[in-house]
Design a protein around this motif. Sequence first.
Motif, PDB file in Angstrom:
ATOM      1  N   SER A  37       0.865  -1.164   0.000  1.00  0.00           N
ATOM      2  CA  SER A  37       0.000   0.000   0.000  1.00  0.00           C
ATOM      3  C   SER A  37       0.903   1.215   0.000  1.00  0.00           C
ATOM      4  O   SER A  37       1.827   1.306   0.815  1.00  0.00           O
ATOM      5  CB  SER A  37      -0.893   0.009   1.240  1.00  0.00           C
ATOM      6  OG  SER A  37      -1.618   1.222   1.264  1.00  0.00           O
TER       7      SER A  37
ATOM      8  N   GLY B 195      -0.138   4.274   0.448  1.00  0.00           N
ATOM      9  CA  GLY B 195      -0.619   5.292   1.379  1.00  0.00           C
ATOM     10  C   GLY B 195      -1.125   6.541   0.689  1.00  0.00           C
ATOM     11  O   GLY B 195      -1.613   6.482  -0.430  1.00  0.00           O
ATOM     12  N   ASP B 196      -0.965   7.648   1.367  1.00  0.00           N
ATOM     13  CA  ASP B 196      -1.549   8.920   0.937  1.00  0.00           C
ATOM     14  C   ASP B 196      -0.639   9.639  -0.068  1.00  0.00           C
ATOM     15  O   ASP B 196       0.312  10.317   0.316  1.00  0.00           O
ATOM     16  CB  ASP B 196      -1.765   9.789   2.182  1.00  0.00           C
ATOM     17  CG  ASP B 196      -2.519  11.074   1.876  1.00  0.00           C
ATOM     18  OD1 ASP B 196      -2.634  11.442   0.680  1.00  0.00           O
ATOM     19  OD2 ASP B 196      -2.990  11.703   2.832  1.00  0.00           O
ATOM     20  N   ILE B 197      -0.943   9.463  -1.348  1.00  0.00           N
ATOM     21  CA  ILE B 197      -0.124  10.066  -2.403  1.00  0.00           C
ATOM     22  C   ILE B 197      -0.124  11.596  -2.289  1.00  0.00           C
ATOM     23  O   ILE B 197       0.903  12.248  -2.474  1.00  0.00           O
ATOM     24  CB  ILE B 197      -0.654   9.665  -3.805  1.00  0.00           C
ATOM     25  CG1 ILE B 197      -0.600   8.148  -3.989  1.00  0.00           C
ATOM     26  CG2 ILE B 197       0.130  10.374  -4.907  1.00  0.00           C
ATOM     27  CD1 ILE B 197       0.766   7.552  -3.969  1.00  0.00           C
ATOM     28  N   GLN B 198      -1.265  12.144  -1.959  1.00  0.00           N
ATOM     29  CA  GLN B 198      -1.364  13.606  -1.851  1.00  0.00           C
ATOM     30  C   GLN B 198      -0.388  14.128  -0.798  1.00  0.00           C
ATOM     31  O   GLN B 198       0.312  15.119  -1.015  1.00  0.00           O
ATOM     32  CB  GLN B 198      -2.791  14.001  -1.498  1.00  0.00           C
ATOM     33  CG  GLN B 198      -3.002  15.512  -1.519  1.00  0.00           C
ATOM     34  CD  GLN B 198      -4.433  15.892  -1.215  1.00  0.00           C
ATOM     35  OE1 GLN B 198      -5.200  15.098  -0.685  1.00  0.00           O
ATOM     36  NE2 GLN B 198      -4.793  17.111  -1.563  1.00  0.00           N
ATOM     37  N   ALA B 199      -0.324  13.450   0.340  1.00  0.00           N
ATOM     38  CA  ALA B 199       0.571  13.890   1.423  1.00  0.00           C
ATOM     39  C   ALA B 199       2.032  13.630   1.076  1.00  0.00           C
ATOM     40  O   ALA B 199       2.905  14.444   1.373  1.00  0.00           O
ATOM     41  CB  ALA B 199       0.202  13.181   2.722  1.00  0.00           C
ATOM     42  N   LYS B 200       2.304  12.508   0.427  1.00  0.00           N
ATOM     43  CA  LYS B 200       3.701  12.149   0.126  1.00  0.00           C
ATOM     44  C   LYS B 200       4.243  12.888  -1.089  1.00  0.00           C
ATOM     45  O   LYS B 200       5.434  13.105  -1.188  1.00  0.00           O
ATOM     46  CB  LYS B 200       3.810  10.643  -0.111  1.00  0.00           C
ATOM     47  CG  LYS B 200       3.560   9.825   1.155  1.00  0.00           C
ATOM     48  CD  LYS B 200       3.688   8.340   0.879  1.00  0.00           C
ATOM     49  CE  LYS B 200       3.499   7.553   2.169  1.00  0.00           C
ATOM     50  NZ  LYS B 200       3.484   6.111   1.957  1.00  0.00           N
TER      51      LYS B 200
ATOM     52  N   GLU C 236       1.946  13.384  -7.154  1.00  0.00           N
ATOM     53  CA  GLU C 236       0.923  14.430  -7.119  1.00  0.00           C
ATOM     54  C   GLU C 236       1.592  15.766  -6.868  1.00  0.00           C
ATOM     55  O   GLU C 236       2.373  15.935  -5.928  1.00  0.00           O
ATOM     56  CB  GLU C 236      -0.135  14.162  -6.048  1.00  0.00           C
ATOM     57  CG  GLU C 236      -1.198  15.269  -6.072  1.00  0.00           C
ATOM     58  CD  GLU C 236      -2.541  14.876  -5.482  1.00  0.00           C
ATOM     59  OE1 GLU C 236      -2.934  13.695  -5.593  1.00  0.00           O
ATOM     60  OE2 GLU C 236      -3.194  15.773  -4.932  1.00  0.00           O
TER      61      GLU C 236
ATOM     62  N   ARG D  33      -2.449  14.513 -10.466  1.00  0.00           N
ATOM     63  CA  ARG D  33      -1.900  13.232 -10.010  1.00  0.00           C
ATOM     64  C   ARG D  33      -1.602  12.398 -11.257  1.00  0.00           C
ATOM     65  O   ARG D  33      -2.441  12.281 -12.136  1.00  0.00           O
ATOM     66  CB  ARG D  33      -2.895  12.500  -9.104  1.00  0.00           C
ATOM     67  CG  ARG D  33      -2.332  11.186  -8.555  1.00  0.00           C
ATOM     68  CD  ARG D  33      -3.280  10.509  -7.598  1.00  0.00           C
ATOM     69  NE  ARG D  33      -3.462  11.316  -6.395  1.00  0.00           N
ATOM     70  CZ  ARG D  33      -4.173  10.941  -5.340  1.00  0.00           C
ATOM     71  NH1 ARG D  33      -4.763   9.760  -5.332  1.00  0.00           N
ATOM     72  NH2 ARG D  33      -4.294  11.741  -4.292  1.00  0.00           N
TER      73      ARG D  33
END
Length: 134
Positions: free
Chosen positions: A12, A14-19, A39, A102
């Motif tokens: 997984s 995880g949070d692409i937006q955050a990473k 992203e 993204r």
Amino acid sequence: MNKTGKNYKVISVGDIQAKGRVTLHSDLSLTGSEISINELPAGASVPFVHSHKQNEEVYIVIKGKGRFYVDGDEFDIEEGSVIRVDPDGQRCIAADSKVPIRYICIQTQRNSLAQFTEKDGVIHQNIKPSWLKS
Ligand code: ZN
């Protein structure tokens, strides 16, 4: 979920937006490609133009919109846009000023693909997952 079997690996990201950027080569033990999921927030750009020594890249926009630059050409891109860039192409990507973008970038060695789909795939008629058994 992370899971590893004899012939597969699931992770997984995880949070692409955050990473902002996740690369898969190491985590998935890829042997023929590097794949990144990226992203850029609204108004952001990759801060440099780059090319490659031997790898072509395919950029697949999966959400949002932005601009793409290759060798002096600039054009709009949006969800559904797919861009193939030759290794020599000098490229850059940016998000729209108001909308994030993204995208997935797949990097493979130019001219390395020997066969694919029907020529490479093997159908196993007698093996079925639970959802195909009746
Ligand atoms: Zn690149």
